[in-house]
Enzyme design. Sequence first.
Site, mmCIF file in Angstrom:
data_model
loop_
_atom_site.group_PDB
_atom_site.id
_atom_site.type_symbol
_atom_site.label_atom_id
_atom_site.label_comp_id
_atom_site.label_asym_id
_atom_site.label_seq_id
_atom_site.Cartn_x
_atom_site.Cartn_y
_atom_site.Cartn_z
ATOM 1 N N SER A 139 9.383 3.977 -2.645
ATOM 2 C CA SER A 139 9.993 2.676 -2.336
ATOM 3 C C SER A 139 10.704 2.174 -3.583
ATOM 4 O O SER A 139 10.290 2.481 -4.710
ATOM 5 C CB SER A 139 8.908 1.674 -1.942
ATOM 6 O OG SER A 139 9.426 0.357 -1.966
ATOM 7 N N TYR A 152 1.115 -2.349 -4.255
ATOM 8 C CA TYR A 152 2.023 -1.479 -3.486
ATOM 9 C C TYR A 152 2.946 -0.740 -4.459
ATOM 10 O O TYR A 152 3.111 0.485 -4.379
ATOM 11 C CB TYR A 152 2.818 -2.341 -2.507
ATOM 12 C CG TYR A 152 3.852 -1.599 -1.687
ATOM 13 C CD1 TYR A 152 3.472 -0.710 -0.684
ATOM 14 C CD2 TYR A 152 5.215 -1.806 -1.909
ATOM 15 C CE1 TYR A 152 4.424 -0.052 0.076
ATOM 16 C CE2 TYR A 152 6.171 -1.153 -1.148
ATOM 17 C CZ TYR A 152 5.785 -0.276 -0.159
ATOM 18 O OH TYR A 152 6.732 0.378 0.598
HETATM 19 N N1 LIG Z 1 10.790 -0.476 5.644
HETATM 20 C C1 LIG Z 1 11.036 -0.672 4.366
HETATM 21 O O1 LIG Z 1 11.667 -1.686 3.990
HETATM 22 C C2 LIG Z 1 10.580 0.318 3.345
HETATM 23 C C3 LIG Z 1 11.112 0.239 2.061
HETATM 24 C C4 LIG Z 1 10.709 1.141 1.105
HETATM 25 C C5 LIG Z 1 9.788 2.109 1.430
HETATM 26 N N2 LIG Z 1 9.261 2.156 2.691
HETATM 27 C C6 LIG Z 1 8.270 3.193 2.959
HETATM 28 O O2 LIG Z 1 8.619 3.876 4.129
HETATM 29 C C7 LIG Z 1 7.447 4.454 4.707
HETATM 30 C C8 LIG Z 1 7.436 4.213 6.200
HETATM 31 O O3 LIG Z 1 7.340 2.832 6.465
HETATM 32 P P1 LIG Z 1 8.189 2.124 7.606
HETATM 33 O O4 LIG Z 1 9.079 1.172 6.926
HETATM 34 O O5 LIG Z 1 8.759 3.129 8.524
HETATM 35 O O6 LIG Z 1 7.069 1.227 8.302
HETATM 36 P P2 LIG Z 1 6.205 1.406 9.629
HETATM 37 O O7 LIG Z 1 7.080 1.504 10.816
HETATM 38 O O8 LIG Z 1 5.193 0.316 9.583
HETATM 39 O O9 LIG Z 1 5.534 2.820 9.403
HETATM 40 C C9 LIG Z 1 4.338 3.022 8.701
HETATM 41 C C10 LIG Z 1 3.532 4.041 9.493
HETATM 42 O O10 LIG Z 1 2.383 4.416 8.737
HETATM 43 C C11 LIG Z 1 1.298 4.529 9.627
HETATM 44 N N3 LIG Z 1 0.074 4.250 8.888
HETATM 45 C C12 LIG Z 1 -0.188 3.135 8.140
HETATM 46 N N4 LIG Z 1 -1.433 3.189 7.662
HETATM 47 C C13 LIG Z 1 -1.974 4.353 8.106
HETATM 48 C C14 LIG Z 1 -3.238 4.964 7.966
HETATM 49 N N5 LIG Z 1 -4.231 4.367 7.284
HETATM 50 N N6 LIG Z 1 -3.457 6.167 8.544
HETATM 51 C C15 LIG Z 1 -2.471 6.763 9.261
HETATM 52 N N7 LIG Z 1 -1.255 6.243 9.430
HETATM 53 C C16 LIG Z 1 -1.007 5.035 8.874
HETATM 54 C C17 LIG Z 1 1.556 3.501 10.725
HETATM 55 O O11 LIG Z 1 1.031 3.920 11.974
HETATM 56 P P3 LIG Z 1 -0.379 3.400 12.561
HETATM 57 O O12 LIG Z 1 -0.429 1.915 12.317
HETATM 58 O O13 LIG Z 1 -0.336 3.777 13.995
HETATM 59 O O14 LIG Z 1 -1.417 4.156 11.800
HETATM 60 C C18 LIG Z 1 3.073 3.486 10.821
HETATM 61 O O15 LIG Z 1 3.535 4.329 11.847
HETATM 62 C C19 LIG Z 1 6.269 3.844 3.937
HETATM 63 O O16 LIG Z 1 5.828 4.764 2.968
HETATM 64 C C20 LIG Z 1 6.874 2.648 3.240
HETATM 65 O O17 LIG Z 1 6.185 2.314 2.053
HETATM 66 C C21 LIG Z 1 9.646 1.290 3.648
#
Ligand SMILES: NC(=O)c1ccc[n+]([C@@H]2O[C@H](COP(=O)([O-])OP(=O)(O)OC[C@H]3O[C@@H](n4cnc5c(N)ncnc54)[C@H](OP(=O)(O)O)[C@@H]3O)[C@@H](O)[C@H]2O)c1
Length: 251
Positions: A139, A152
């Site tokens: 991130s 984080y």
């Molecule tokens: N969106 C942004 O602005 C952004 C920016 C920078 C980096 N990121 C990174 O991108 C990645 C994906 O995030 P996203 O933005 O796509 O958000 P998201 O849609 O909330 O995806 C996160 C996923 O992780 C799963 N997860 C969370 N905790 C878990 C656990 N304990 N065990 C198994 N699965 C788990 C969740 O599924 P369940 O709840 O079903 O387990 C969810 O599907 C993350 O690493 C995040 O840090 C996102």
Amino acid sequence: MDGRVAIVTGAGSGIGESTARLLAERGLAVALVGRRRSRLDEVVADVAATGGRALAVTADLAHRDAPRAIVEQVLAELGHVDVIVNNAASFRLKTVEEFTLDDFDDHVAVNVRAAYFLVQAALPSLRASEGAVVVNVSSAAAVMYRRGQTVYGLTKAALEHLTMNMAAELAPDRIRVACVRPGPVATEIHTAVADPEARLRELGSLVPLGRVGEPVEIARWIGHLVDREAGWVTGSVLTIDGGRILGPPGA
Ligand SMILES: NC(=O)c1ccc[n+]([C@@H]2O[C@H](COP(=O)([O-])OP(=O)(O)OC[C@H]3O[C@@H](n4cnc5c(N)ncnc54)[C@H](OP(=O)(O)O)[C@@H]3O)[C@@H](O)[C@H]2O)c1
């Protein structure tokens, strides 16, 4: 057909879902990991309907034994592991005062420990693969210093360090390890705050290119790193953020 097997964590939503769909379109068999079974099943059904191969693996990555159990299930059902996309993350915006020991341990467990031990558990299969790749999802928070993001951010900085160190150690085994560093993307992760739409508007206004990203704009680059044509790329951290880490527009 690609023939490789990929594990994508957090594949029921957002960037992970988009990545799982993209890899499946390219002919990889994809194991989708997450806690919410119904979300994984929806994606698996869509992939199957278009002739792809996918498997839902319900797991909570906060549990110590989850990585080994996931790899065992994938080996039993899909035969090998060639690609790991460490995408799932815990994300709670809390100040230094507010963060609890449990919050801290959960962030480290999901964002760093699970990524490390998934690779360790899959090592024999990765070593035997002709196209082994690990892609970690970091991130912009790894290199930005904002209120509420101490823990984080430190887990994402750790994941970038892990990427480069593993890349160096595993290069003789022809296992590539790379990382994407997204800026703000419109996903469910922002439902952690009271008004997600307002937060996304605010984040978009801080991006020099003037908007937040879409999940597929990150998934495509994960796809490029997984591609065999990226065979000379390892240890790289690729920023995909509309310029977010450069500072606000006009800075
Ligand atoms: N969106 C942004 O602005 C952004 C920016 C920078 C980096 N990121 C990174 O991108 C990645 C994906 O995030 P996203 O933005 O796509 O958000 P998201 O849609 O909330 O995806 C996160 C996923 O992780 C799963 N997860 C969370 N905790 C878990 C656990 N304990 N065990 C198994 N699965 C788990 C969740 O599924 P369940 O709840 O079903 O387990 C969810 O599907 C993350 O690493 C995040 O840090 C996102």
